[in-house]
Write an enzyme that holds these catalytic residues in place. Sequence first.
Site, PDB file in Angstrom:
ATOM      1  CG  HIS A 240      -1.755  -1.149   1.437  1.00 39.49           C
ATOM      2  ND1 HIS A 240      -2.913  -1.355   0.738  1.00 39.49           N
ATOM      3  CD2 HIS A 240      -1.624  -2.214   2.268  1.00 39.49           C
ATOM      4  CE1 HIS A 240      -3.474  -2.482   1.132  1.00 39.49           C
ATOM      5  NE2 HIS A 240      -2.708  -3.021   2.065  1.00 39.49           N
TER       6      HIS A 240
HETATM    7  C1  BDR Z   1      -2.709   0.618   5.596  1.00 36.28           C
HETATM    8  O1  BDR Z   1      -2.832   0.006   6.878  1.00 36.28           O
HETATM    9  C2  BDR Z   1      -1.584  -0.364   7.373  1.00 36.28           C
HETATM   10  O2  BDR Z   1      -1.645  -1.625   7.952  1.00 36.28           O
HETATM   11  C3  BDR Z   1      -0.613  -0.297   6.225  1.00 36.28           C
HETATM   12  O3  BDR Z   1       0.659   0.109   6.695  1.00 36.28           O
HETATM   13  C4  BDR Z   1      -1.215   0.729   5.299  1.00 36.28           C
HETATM   14  O4  BDR Z   1      -0.778   2.028   5.623  1.00 36.28           O
HETATM   15  C5  BDR Z   1      -3.480  -0.217   4.595  1.00 36.28           C
HETATM   16  O5  BDR Z   1      -4.845  -0.226   4.938  1.00 36.28           O
END
Ligand code: BDR
Length: 310
Positions: A240
């Site tokens: 992400h």
């Molecule tokens: C987001 O949630 C976190 O667990 C990850 O680092 C990312 O920023 C994805 O939903």
Amino acid sequence: MRILIDCDPGVDDAIALLLALASPELEVLAVTTVAGNVPAERTFENGRRVVALAGRPEVPVHRGCEGPLLGPVLRGKYSGEGGLGGSLLPESAAPVAAGHSVDVLIAHLLAAAEAGAPITVCTLGPLTNLAVALAREPGIVRGMDRIVAMAGAFAAGGNRTPSAEFNVLADAHAAEMVLRCGVPVVLAPLDLTFQALATPARVADLRARGGRITSLAADLITFYDRNDPARYGEPGGPLHDPTVIAYLLRPELFGGRPAHVAVELTGQHSFGQTVGDFFGTTGKPHNATVLNRLDAPGFFDLLWERLTRS
Ligand code: BDR
Ligand code: CA
């Protein structure tokens, strides 16, 4: 490009930091950490270790807010107990940087406003630090040219509830404050980041490239593999947070749409959902660009090439 990175490392935050710190186009003024994937003490320590691993110990890392403005504390599910997949990166030898994340954001943004040279704020975690900074010093809006945030979920659905994405759900009120602050926001929601899938073939490509940190980075990414092919279409975990940094470096790899985006703060079943008005239904002005298309091969070429440079 001068940037601030607010984050909650977290495996994918760590990869995003490594990408930013290996990219000569970016001047990372500070890394401000916040509670999110793991508690604040741990995101701070992880941030310090990642910056040291990147060979950039001069970049200051700050400790930030311990929990959301309102509501229960949520933790990430996919980065392991310590936040970095159980891996123990070596401690940083850098002196501990003075200053709370909120104070550091305010100081940089007021200075940028005063100089008439606004900077980009990248957020990779819950938006608590930036919301508190906005509440304390609303004038910081003049110090930001844009906010690029990994946050939200639209047609893709959520990852922590059927409709909410983790970074928004973990501090929904903060996210709403940021969306309302008047600075243009670019959102990298799950609709986009599910396309940044680190498949086994892509991770094998990273390992094959050699380089000082590539094998460690590949191990981290493999640990992070959520292995949910039913959802993503293939094995592998979505990376992400690196999409935010890649967007700064190569915006042509991305497609998006303007919208008015609000956060659901009262819904019984949809609390924390990002609601996008893409068609002017509400008559409210656009406050965000919602990214929804990624040239995934181009993204991974960029990311792997920069990690190989580290
Ligand atoms: C987001 O949630 C976190 O667990 C990850 O680092 C990312 O920023 C994805 O939903
Ligand atoms: Ca994160």
